[in-house]
Enzyme design. Structure first.
Site, PDB file in Angstrom:
ATOM      1  N   PHE A 187     158.194 -19.492  72.621  1.00  0.00           N
ATOM      2  CA  PHE A 187     157.044 -18.756  72.084  1.00  0.00           C
ATOM      3  C   PHE A 187     156.305 -19.590  71.037  1.00  0.00           C
ATOM      4  O   PHE A 187     156.306 -20.813  71.079  1.00  0.00           O
ATOM      5  CB  PHE A 187     157.467 -17.386  71.562  1.00  0.00           C
ATOM      6  CG  PHE A 187     157.904 -16.447  72.653  1.00  0.00           C
ATOM      7  CD1 PHE A 187     157.080 -16.188  73.741  1.00  0.00           C
ATOM      8  CD2 PHE A 187     159.145 -15.828  72.626  1.00  0.00           C
ATOM      9  CE1 PHE A 187     157.464 -15.334  74.758  1.00  0.00           C
ATOM     10  CE2 PHE A 187     159.549 -14.971  73.643  1.00  0.00           C
ATOM     11  CZ  PHE A 187     158.705 -14.733  74.711  1.00  0.00           C
ATOM     12  N   ARG A 214     165.292 -24.871  78.367  1.00  0.00           N
ATOM     13  CA  ARG A 214     166.211 -23.753  78.588  1.00  0.00           C
ATOM     14  C   ARG A 214     166.219 -23.313  80.056  1.00  0.00           C
ATOM     15  O   ARG A 214     165.304 -23.616  80.809  1.00  0.00           O
ATOM     16  CB  ARG A 214     165.801 -22.562  77.712  1.00  0.00           C
ATOM     17  CG  ARG A 214     165.966 -22.788  76.223  1.00  0.00           C
ATOM     18  CD  ARG A 214     165.286 -21.696  75.421  1.00  0.00           C
ATOM     19  NE  ARG A 214     163.843 -21.717  75.639  1.00  0.00           N
ATOM     20  CZ  ARG A 214     163.031 -20.709  75.379  1.00  0.00           C
ATOM     21  NH1 ARG A 214     163.515 -19.575  74.895  1.00  0.00           N
ATOM     22  NH2 ARG A 214     161.741 -20.806  75.599  1.00  0.00           N
ATOM     23  N   THR A 237     155.351 -26.688  80.622  1.00  0.00           N
ATOM     24  CA  THR A 237     154.571 -27.649  81.404  1.00  0.00           C
ATOM     25  C   THR A 237     154.269 -28.899  80.576  1.00  0.00           C
ATOM     26  O   THR A 237     154.381 -30.027  81.062  1.00  0.00           O
ATOM     27  CB  THR A 237     153.258 -26.995  81.880  1.00  0.00           C
ATOM     28  OG1 THR A 237     153.562 -25.782  82.576  1.00  0.00           O
ATOM     29  CG2 THR A 237     152.483 -27.920  82.789  1.00  0.00           C
ATOM     30  N   LYS A 256     156.794 -13.224  83.924  1.00  0.00           N
ATOM     31  CA  LYS A 256     156.482 -14.647  84.001  1.00  0.00           C
ATOM     32  C   LYS A 256     156.505 -15.196  85.421  1.00  0.00           C
ATOM     33  O   LYS A 256     155.743 -16.089  85.763  1.00  0.00           O
ATOM     34  CB  LYS A 256     157.459 -15.453  83.140  1.00  0.00           C
ATOM     35  CG  LYS A 256     157.280 -15.208  81.647  1.00  0.00           C
ATOM     36  CD  LYS A 256     158.263 -16.010  80.823  1.00  0.00           C
ATOM     37  CE  LYS A 256     157.933 -17.489  80.857  1.00  0.00           C
ATOM     38  NZ  LYS A 256     158.796 -18.264  79.945  1.00  0.00           N
ATOM     39  N   PHE A 297     142.501 -26.750  81.167  1.00  0.00           N
ATOM     40  CA  PHE A 297     142.210 -25.868  82.297  1.00  0.00           C
ATOM     41  C   PHE A 297     140.866 -26.291  82.887  1.00  0.00           C
ATOM     42  O   PHE A 297     139.989 -26.787  82.164  1.00  0.00           O
ATOM     43  CB  PHE A 297     142.157 -24.403  81.854  1.00  0.00           C
ATOM     44  CG  PHE A 297     143.494 -23.745  81.719  1.00  0.00           C
ATOM     45  CD1 PHE A 297     143.929 -22.784  82.617  1.00  0.00           C
ATOM     46  CD2 PHE A 297     144.346 -24.093  80.676  1.00  0.00           C
ATOM     47  CE1 PHE A 297     145.166 -22.171  82.488  1.00  0.00           C
ATOM     48  CE2 PHE A 297     145.581 -23.496  80.537  1.00  0.00           C
ATOM     49  CZ  PHE A 297     146.003 -22.531  81.446  1.00  0.00           C
ATOM     50  N   LYS A 324     153.685 -24.351  77.456  1.00  0.00           N
ATOM     51  CA  LYS A 324     154.601 -25.123  76.616  1.00  0.00           C
ATOM     52  C   LYS A 324     155.618 -25.911  77.443  1.00  0.00           C
ATOM     53  O   LYS A 324     155.818 -27.110  77.225  1.00  0.00           O
ATOM     54  CB  LYS A 324     155.313 -24.177  75.644  1.00  0.00           C
ATOM     55  CG  LYS A 324     156.119 -24.867  74.572  1.00  0.00           C
ATOM     56  CD  LYS A 324     156.545 -23.900  73.479  1.00  0.00           C
ATOM     57  CE  LYS A 324     157.408 -22.760  73.985  1.00  0.00           C
ATOM     58  NZ  LYS A 324     156.711 -21.602  74.533  1.00  0.00           N
ATOM     59  N   TRP A 347     148.978 -30.872  84.164  1.00  0.00           N
ATOM     60  CA  TRP A 347     149.100 -29.875  85.230  1.00  0.00           C
ATOM     61  C   TRP A 347     148.492 -30.415  86.523  1.00  0.00           C
ATOM     62  O   TRP A 347     149.054 -30.249  87.598  1.00  0.00           O
ATOM     63  CB  TRP A 347     148.391 -28.576  84.813  1.00  0.00           C
ATOM     64  CG  TRP A 347     148.599 -27.441  85.776  1.00  0.00           C
ATOM     65  CD1 TRP A 347     149.608 -26.519  85.760  1.00  0.00           C
ATOM     66  CD2 TRP A 347     147.787 -27.128  86.925  1.00  0.00           C
ATOM     67  NE1 TRP A 347     149.470 -25.651  86.813  1.00  0.00           N
ATOM     68  CE2 TRP A 347     148.370 -26.003  87.549  1.00  0.00           C
ATOM     69  CE3 TRP A 347     146.639 -27.701  87.471  1.00  0.00           C
ATOM     70  CZ2 TRP A 347     147.826 -25.428  88.691  1.00  0.00           C
ATOM     71  CZ3 TRP A 347     146.098 -27.133  88.620  1.00  0.00           C
ATOM     72  CH2 TRP A 347     146.694 -26.004  89.210  1.00  0.00           C
ATOM     73  N   ALA A 370     163.213 -16.588  72.141  1.00  0.00           N
ATOM     74  CA  ALA A 370     162.848 -16.894  70.759  1.00  0.00           C
ATOM     75  C   ALA A 370     162.350 -15.674  69.998  1.00  0.00           C
ATOM     76  O   ALA A 370     162.281 -15.704  68.774  1.00  0.00           O
ATOM     77  CB  ALA A 370     161.794 -17.992  70.717  1.00  0.00           C
TER      78      ALA A 370
END
Length: 558
Positions: free
Chosen positions: A303, A96, A75, A107, A383, A73, A411, A275
């Site tokens: 989230f 954030r 990214t 993470k 991906f 998210k 990405w 969240a």
């Protein structure tokens, strides 16, 4: 093929002096308070001076329920912001700040990934500009002053059994969830049961993220209810006379942080409520300031859309008078397959049937977001293991839901990989198609608000809450808090309170085990299922792999 890690990419970034980044938004050097060469705080003078300007377009990035396969998210938020700038739009992102708890827990970082990152990555994931430390200190100053007041005679007649203000720490530490303080004799005060929450769950964090300026901040801090007397009358932070000193500690933390993406585009990074246990959005002051300075602002909510987006719509937009022009819902083929029953170790094998089976979770989120009257675009975060057939399966499914899905390769390619998404988002935002409306009115009863979210967003059949909780909600309504929105604390992994129940479950119940009044922040927290407001570390925490190498560089953040 060998890919560079996020931290390797970030370390090779060609950063520009932060004054140049500010200049892209018309911010003069005099209105930037530098923290080194590559990050700065934006002055309160600048924030005040732009308040009467018209707003740019607001784009919210949210996601499906997270899985161990990863969704990306942040990214995507960074990639979309860079993509909008690439197609000639004046865009900024608002995200954030990272909490040390998940950075050292699961993470390992929260600044985006690949070639869609915000830098300086190491600073952002660690101490940054000290905002979280200031929030932790302000919160715990109030804790200390409450116990100190009781120790020195208790003039306010605080019932020691009804002190509701806990302490906080910006670290995952399950041992602190439930503790007894002041043991060891008279000199240490009066023993009582209490506990710690993680800093991102602090009401002080929520207040900072919802305040407009320092005056508003101090008023909200003063409104915090910290304890009750034996007659159940409330004791406020202002009664303890802590609100002034807390505001002093938060003076600099109140100012948004300006940094840059890998492509040298402006990024505001400010505030960090989770969240799943808080309202999950960056600060109002950062978002509203960015909207005055940029034509497009891309922000995220934490989230899945059942948590962050719901709270963005029902809490942040309601409090700040905001309305999103478009929502981008992030999904991955890998997560669809995992929702379809595929184990993580098998995600690299093509399985179109599993993709189709897992798309129900995505469809539920599309429907939910549309219920707020906002158009939705799905971003398929690519991906390398994704096959053309799997990607097409997601696109076909999303088309049946009256929306569209766009493959994004930010990405690997940065802004080049989001040109199509950026172009479509700009078209939707400019079309005026959004007819935003919150899910429930202010004057709905508190329990009915909880039921509305449970039934319309989670698709629960009922809310389970004992008489004590219902009576507490009724008492808050009688005390004048009935118009507040509700902030649901719930597992992020499922629409239900069972983290193992994937997909789009129906027929479940929502158990509410506790409710908390955040009078300063301006919402009621409903704690559901087994969710904890102080997380624990996993069996193998990320901290085990974070270290300095022989060159003195940080390794293990990603």
């Amino acid at each position: 093929m060998t890919y560079k890690t996020d931290i390797e990419i970030a370390r090779e970034a060609s950063k520009r002096p932060i004054q140049e980044i500010g200049a892209k938004l018309g911010i003069s050097s005099d209105d930037l308070l530098p923290y080194g060469h590559d990050k700065a705080k934006v002055s309160a003078t600048l924030i005040s001076s732009v308040r009467d300007r018209p707003n740019g377009k607001l784009v919210l990035v949210t996601a499906i329920n997270p899985t161990p396969a990863g969704e990306g998210k942040t990214t995507t938020t960074v990639g979309l912001g860079d993509g909008l700038n690439r197609i000639g739009k004046k865009a900024a992102i608002c995200i954030r700040e990272a909490s040390l708890g998940p950075c050292f827990g699961m993470k390992g970082g929260a600044a985006g990934g690949g070639y869609a990152q915000v830098v300086p990555m190491e600073d952002m994931n660690l101490h940054f500009t000290g905002d979280f430390h200031a929030i932790t200190s302000a919160h715990n100053l109030l804790s200390a002053m409450i116990d100190n007041h009781i120790y020195w005679g208790n003039d306010l007649q605080i019932d020691e059994r009804r002190v509701v203000w806990r302490r906080v720490l910006d670290m995952n530490d399950r041992a602190l969830r439930d503790i007894v303080t002041s043991l060891g004799g008279v000199a240490n005060g009066f023993p009582r049961q209490t506990g710690f929450d993680i800093t991102v769950a602090s009401e002080v964090m929520a207040i900072l993220c919802l305040s407009n300026d320092l005056e508003d901040l101090q008023k909200r801090l003063g409104d915090i209810i910290v304890a009750y007397r034996r007659d159940r009358s409330p004791i406020y932070c202002r009664d303890i006379k802590a609100d002034g000193a807390m505001t002093v500690l938060l003076k600099d933390a109140m100012q948004p942080n300006l940094v840059q993406t890998l492509e040298n585009n402006p990024a505001f990074v400010h505030g960090g409520p989770f969240a799943n246990i808080a309202h999950g959005c960056n600060s109002v002051v950062a978002t509203t300031t960015a909207l005055k300075l940029a034509d497009y602002v891309v922000t995220e909510a934490g989230f899945g859309a059942d948590l962050g987006a719901e709270k963005f719509m029902n809490i942040k937009c309601r409090k700040a008078g905001l309305a999103p022009d478009c929502v981008v819902l992030v999904a991955t083929v890998r997560a669809m397959k995992m929702n379809g029953g595929v184990a993580k170790v098998d995600l690299g094998t093509e399985n179109v049937d599993a993709v189709n089976a897992g798309c129900a979770n995505l469809g539920r989120h599309i429907e939910n977001v549309k219920s707020f009257g906002v158009p939705v675009v799905v971003a398929i975060n690519h991906f390398v293991t994704d096959t053309d057939a799997e990607v097409q399966a997601v696109k076909d499914y999303v088309a049946t839901q009256g929306s569209e899905a766009i493959l994004c390769q930010h990405w690997a390619k940065g802004s080049e990989g989001t040109e199509e998404l950026a172009t479509r988002v700009a078209e939707i935002a400019e079309s005026g198609a959004s007819q935003f409306s919150p899910l429930y009115p202010d004057d709905m009863g508190l329990f009915e608000k909880i039921e509305t979210i449970a039934k319309r967003i989670y698709r629960a059949d009922e809310v389970l809450a004992d008489k004590k909780i219902r009576d507490q909600l009724s008492a808050w309504e009688e005390a004048g808090y009935g118009n507040l929105p509700v902030c649901m604390a719930k597992t992020q992994y499922s629409f239900s309170t069972d983290p193992n129940l994937r997909g789009a479950p129906t027929g479940h119940s929502l158990p509410v085990r506790e409710v908390r009044l955040s009078a300063g922040a301006g919402f009621i927290v409903a704690i559901c299922g087994e969710i904890m407001t102080m997380p624990g570390l996993p069996r193998v925490p990320s901290a085990e792999a974070i270290m300095l190498n022989d060159m003195g560089n940080i390794e293990g953040l990603f």
